[in-house]
Write a protein that holds these residues in place. Sequence first.
Motif, PDB file in Angstrom:
ATOM      1  N   ALA B   2       0.840  -1.185   0.000  1.00 17.49           N
ATOM      2  CA  ALA B   2       0.000   0.000   0.000  1.00 17.49           C
ATOM      3  C   ALA B   2       0.877   1.237   0.000  1.00 17.49           C
ATOM      4  N   VAL B   3       0.432   2.218  -0.648  1.00 19.40           N
ATOM      5  CA  VAL B   3       1.221   3.441  -0.727  1.00 19.40           C
ATOM      6  C   VAL B   3       0.326   4.613  -0.370  1.00 19.40           C
ATOM      7  N   THR B   4       0.793   5.432   0.509  1.00 16.71           N
ATOM      8  CA  THR B   4       0.044   6.640   0.789  1.00 16.71           C
ATOM      9  C   THR B   4       0.781   7.800   0.159  1.00 16.71           C
ATOM     10  N   THR B   5       0.165   8.924   0.129  1.00 19.60           N
ATOM     11  CA  THR B   5       0.782  10.026  -0.599  1.00 19.60           C
ATOM     12  C   THR B   5       2.028  10.550   0.077  1.00 19.60           C
ATOM     13  N   LEU B   6       3.014  10.803  -0.718  1.00 19.89           N
ATOM     14  CA  LEU B   6       4.205  11.473  -0.233  1.00 19.89           C
ATOM     15  C   LEU B   6       3.782  12.900   0.041  1.00 19.89           C
ATOM     16  N   ARG B   7       4.435  13.537   0.978  1.00 21.23           N
ATOM     17  CA  ARG B   7       3.986  14.867   1.321  1.00 21.23           C
ATOM     18  C   ARG B   7       4.307  15.853   0.206  1.00 21.23           C
ATOM     19  N   ALA B   8       3.370  16.101  -0.621  1.00 21.83           N
ATOM     20  CA  ALA B   8       3.557  17.080  -1.683  1.00 21.83           C
ATOM     21  C   ALA B   8       3.285  18.457  -1.087  1.00 21.83           C
ATOM     22  N   ALA B  10       1.280  20.898  -0.972  1.00 23.79           N
ATOM     23  CA  ALA B  10       0.049  21.123  -0.229  1.00 23.79           C
ATOM     24  C   ALA B  10      -0.999  20.173  -0.760  1.00 23.79           C
ATOM     25  N   ARG B  11      -1.987  19.893   0.033  1.00 28.16           N
ATOM     26  CA  ARG B  11      -3.027  18.991  -0.412  1.00 28.16           C
ATOM     27  C   ARG B  11      -4.111  19.760  -1.151  1.00 28.16           C
TER      28      ARG B  11
END
Lengths: 272, 313
Positions: B2-8, B10-11
């Motif tokens: 599972a992969v969650t979003t890398l902190r880009a 801003a969301r």
Amino acid sequence: MTRLLGWILRYGIAALFVVAAVFPLAWMAVAGFKAKTEVVATPFQFFPEVWRWDNYTQLLADESFLRSLGVTFAGAVLFAALSLTVNALGAYAFARLDFAFKRILWVVVITTMFIPGIAIMLTSFVVVTQLGMLDTLAVLVIPGAASGMQVFFLRQYYLGVPVALEEAAQLDGAGPWRIFTRIFVPLSKGAFVVVGATSFLAFWNAYVWPVLTITDPELFQVQQYLATFRSDRASEMGLLMAGSTLAALPVIVLFLIFQRQIIAGVRITGLK
Amino acid sequence: MAVTTLRAPARDTRSRGRPAGRGRRRETKAALIMLAPLLILLGIFVIWPLLHAVYISFYTWSFYEAPVFVGLENYLTVLTDQEFVDSVVRGLAFTAMVVPAQVAVAFLFANLVKSVSRKTAAVLKVTIYIPAVISEVIAAIVFSLIYAYRGGILNWFLGLLGREDTAWLGETSTALPAVAVPAIWIGMGVASLIMLAGLLDIPEAYYECASLDGAGPWTKMFKITLPLMKNIILFLLVTGFAASLQFLVLPLIMTQGGPVDSTTLPNLFIFRHFTNDLYIGYSIAAALLLFAVLGAVSALIFRLVRSEKAVDG
């Protein structure tokens, strides 16, 4: 008193972890400085009687070893570059563009993540044989470059990029290519480091696929070289340890350089 | 996985206005070009080989003769082949040595990192991951020498404690655990970092509240940490299971599957048949059987983990 005990316990265990992780590698590197009878000897001594450089100098003067290091390095760089390009473009399309059959294609790409290598090892071998790719660098670089896992990872990252950024660009008339190269690529440095380093490592450490597809000694991969060395010249243990050290060094250095991004990347690969 | 979003930076929400008509056609064209390399490569080197493998598994097939359709015969031969069944059982035993050890190490590691100073924690995180970048070939070479009968470090160390020398890789009773140790060594870094990420996600306030209510460290462990880490531990167990059932290079180099097949793990069994048999329908059927199951299990876990995330928001 109990606080002191707790402190000792904690740092004692921490030291144990460090030793467990690093001891085999430290021993390997130091054993590279030993004479061949000295590597495995009773009683055990961590350090050599005399520090001798000849194992390392001999290897660094050995053309076939240097060539395998060089070929593997070049292949790993090409492989990382190719997989980044292919997978980032695909990931962007899946994250941002609208096109026919998107859902079905996405399911196909995701499904490839769950196909274990051994299930398709032989039929992939048939494919590369028919394409005449055996004994070329291409057979190592091209077949594994597209990766469902990397596409998934990068798409996930791109989904988090704020839409406002591209809307401004779109108003200025920028198309998908411009948006990808001007906005997404510059924003993906961290993600690219993780994906690129993962590809580089996988290529550098590969053994089974090269053994199947490469028989030309000119193209021997470094792991292949080590394994062959071990079975042919088993008694030269000092040399073997020095060779293993030199083969491990590039990936350790790569990891230490990018450790922040790579460690963050592992956390992301896991669930939160 | 599972992969969650890398902190880009801003969301933002995922939805966005679609340009209609000409814009969409332009997007489709661009998308096709962008996807082409990915789809072509996956098609030639992953999807086609998989379909071909399924096809071959119903035939007697060799490089030299025309294939003959045999229906499910290959599968029946595999399932009734004692050697294959033994290798799977051995694989499960190997998994039972590797996975719990890895998860236990990871759990201890995560709790340790949380309790030491920031600097020590940073050093520990980097150190534990170093084995993960080392190749199986090198790990096999180094650990083989550590296990050496005469003059190996392990026998020397156990000799200090008064134990007799053991030929770790030469005896059927010790060879499999001896191969399991480097497998644990290579895999512990990833497991530890994932475990740590999960542990750090538990809000500190939970523990503070518990302390106010007079809960001791054990109560906190069993009432807060373990229940909240349940999913991560499950995830590590399942992915670890799938990964450790697939070890091939370690036994190939350390023992060639010996002595007396005591380290012939399923992948090594299949690999040997690939490289030795004239007719490969059999080994392909073996590979497909084993990994249809594994692939299905990991795909299922992947789905579960993702859907749970979606519910959590």
